[in-house]
Design an enzyme around this catalytic site. Structure first.
Site, PDB file in Angstrom:
ATOM      1  N   HIS A 132      80.478 118.678 119.031  1.00 42.22           N
ATOM      2  CA  HIS A 132      81.045 117.735 119.995  1.00 42.22           C
ATOM      3  C   HIS A 132      81.803 118.462 121.100  1.00 42.22           C
ATOM      4  CE1 HIS A 132      80.600 113.590 118.052  1.00 42.22           C
ATOM      5  NE2 HIS A 132      79.791 114.417 117.422  1.00 42.22           N
ATOM      6  N   HIS A 255      71.912 117.213 110.682  1.00 39.67           N
ATOM      7  CA  HIS A 255      72.050 116.091 109.762  1.00 39.67           C
ATOM      8  C   HIS A 255      71.682 116.460 108.332  1.00 39.67           C
ATOM      9  CE1 HIS A 255      72.170 113.875 113.590  1.00 39.67           C
ATOM     10  NE2 HIS A 255      72.922 113.033 112.902  1.00 39.67           N
ATOM     11  N   ASP A 279      69.723 122.782 101.960  1.00 35.75           N
ATOM     12  CA  ASP A 279      68.893 122.547 100.784  1.00 35.75           C
ATOM     13  C   ASP A 279      67.543 123.227 100.909  1.00 35.75           C
ATOM     14  OD1 ASP A 279      67.972 121.496  98.385  1.00 35.75           O
ATOM     15  OD2 ASP A 279      67.082 119.777  99.390  1.00 35.75           O
TER      16      ASP A 279
END
Length: 321
Positions: A132, A255, A279
């Site tokens: 951001h 994400h 992952d």
């Protein structure tokens, strides 16, 4: 009220042009930093009067701890930028990276960004805050972005897209207080360190060069952050100068971490089964795999001021597209 097809993660990637090779990356960290037997940096030689804090920090370390600090710097900072710094500057940047690493890792700090989500720690929020900070950049005019540290200014934090970012900026201001490293650099370093804590496999792509300055608190960039309602494709290509594949890598990579929170973004939940690490158990980033593998259902979400959330099942609003 907000439409959603699944919980949306509460974190974005900080380094848009550096993560374009994220898609499909799997396996262990490709950057193996060997611990030097004799650290290239020796903070004990600094002027003890002018840099007492850095000297005390360094001399209290064992030889192994000194080598670990140097190895972290090699993993986080760009060459030749870091090598060109004065000795005291190198020591200052090493200490900030070490302090941020200890803070981002819940196992060492015990610090948690929220008590109402599915994970412990600050790493995902530090990553989101870093993005951001950079996300106000406007390539055509060269304005915005992390240089200037405007993300710490109240007027920018009050932008709707920055909801809950102040949880991170308050901690960063404390960690970097008194350090000869600007807050503008600190938030970027925090994003890189967060990726390391979450076992991102390509740390060689996200090294930091410092030197950002902090500008007047009256300067703030608002309404520049991407969101699903303002044509993010156009924003990423025009404002950031990114390609669509880079956009896919950025959104999918970011994400893969963290969770969304109703009071922060209007969305609730996680995209990944492992929100605190990259992952690779499923053969690649969990975010992309789940998008194709899972059977998605649409809900209308209502988030109340007390933090409670209510879901109502609805038909797919895009079924005709």
């Amino acid at each position: 009220r907000t439409l959603l097809s699944a919980p949306v993660a509460d974190t974005e990637m900080r380094f848009p042009l550096a993560v374009c090779t994220l898609v499909g990356v799997a396996g262990p960290n490709l950057l193996v930093a060997a611990l030097p037997t004799a650290p290239a940096v020796d903070c004990s030689t600094l002027d003890a009067t002018e840099h007492a804090g850095l000297v005390a920090w360094w001399t209290a370390k064992t030889p192994a701890a000194k080598a670990t600090a140097v190895a972290l710097g090699e993993e986080v900072y760009e060459d030749p930028w870091f090598e060109d710094l004065e000795d005291w500057e190198q020591c200052a940047y090493l200490k900030v990276a070490e302090d941020l690493l200890a803070f981002a890792d819940f196992s060492t700090s015990g610090k948690d960004s929220r008590t109402d989500d599915q994970y412990l720690g600050f790493a995902p929020l530090l990553l989101r805050a870093s993005f951001h900070s950079a996300g106000t950049f406007h390539k055509p005019t060269g304005t915005g972005g992390s240089n200037g540290g405007t993300i710490f200014n109240p007027a920018e934090l009050e932008d709707g897209g920055n909801a809950c970012i102040d949880i991170a900026t308050k901690e960063l201001e404390t960690i970097c207080a008194g350090a000869p490293v600007s807050k503008a650099d600190c938030i970027v370093i925090g994003g890189v360190v967060a990726l390391k804590v979450m076992e991102f496999p390509r740390m060689d792509l996200v090294k930091v060069a410092g030197g950002r300055k902090v500008v007047d608190k009256g300067i703030a960039y608002r309404d520049r952050l991407p969101n699903p309602d303002n044509n993010p494709f156009a924003l990423f290509t025009k404002s950031y100068g990114m390609t669509i594949p880079e956009l896919v890598a950025l959104i999918g990579g970011g994400h893969n971490f963290g969770a969304s929170h109703g009071l922060c973004s209007g969305y609730e939940g996680v995209w990944s089964a492992t929100p605190l690490r990259w992952d690779t158990d499923s053969g690649g980033p969990d975010y992309f795999i789940d998008l194709f593998k899972d059977d998605w259902k649409w809900y209308e979400l209502c988030t109340f001021a007390n933090g409670s959330v209510v879901y109502e099942s609805i038909p797919d609003p895009f079924a005709s597209d």
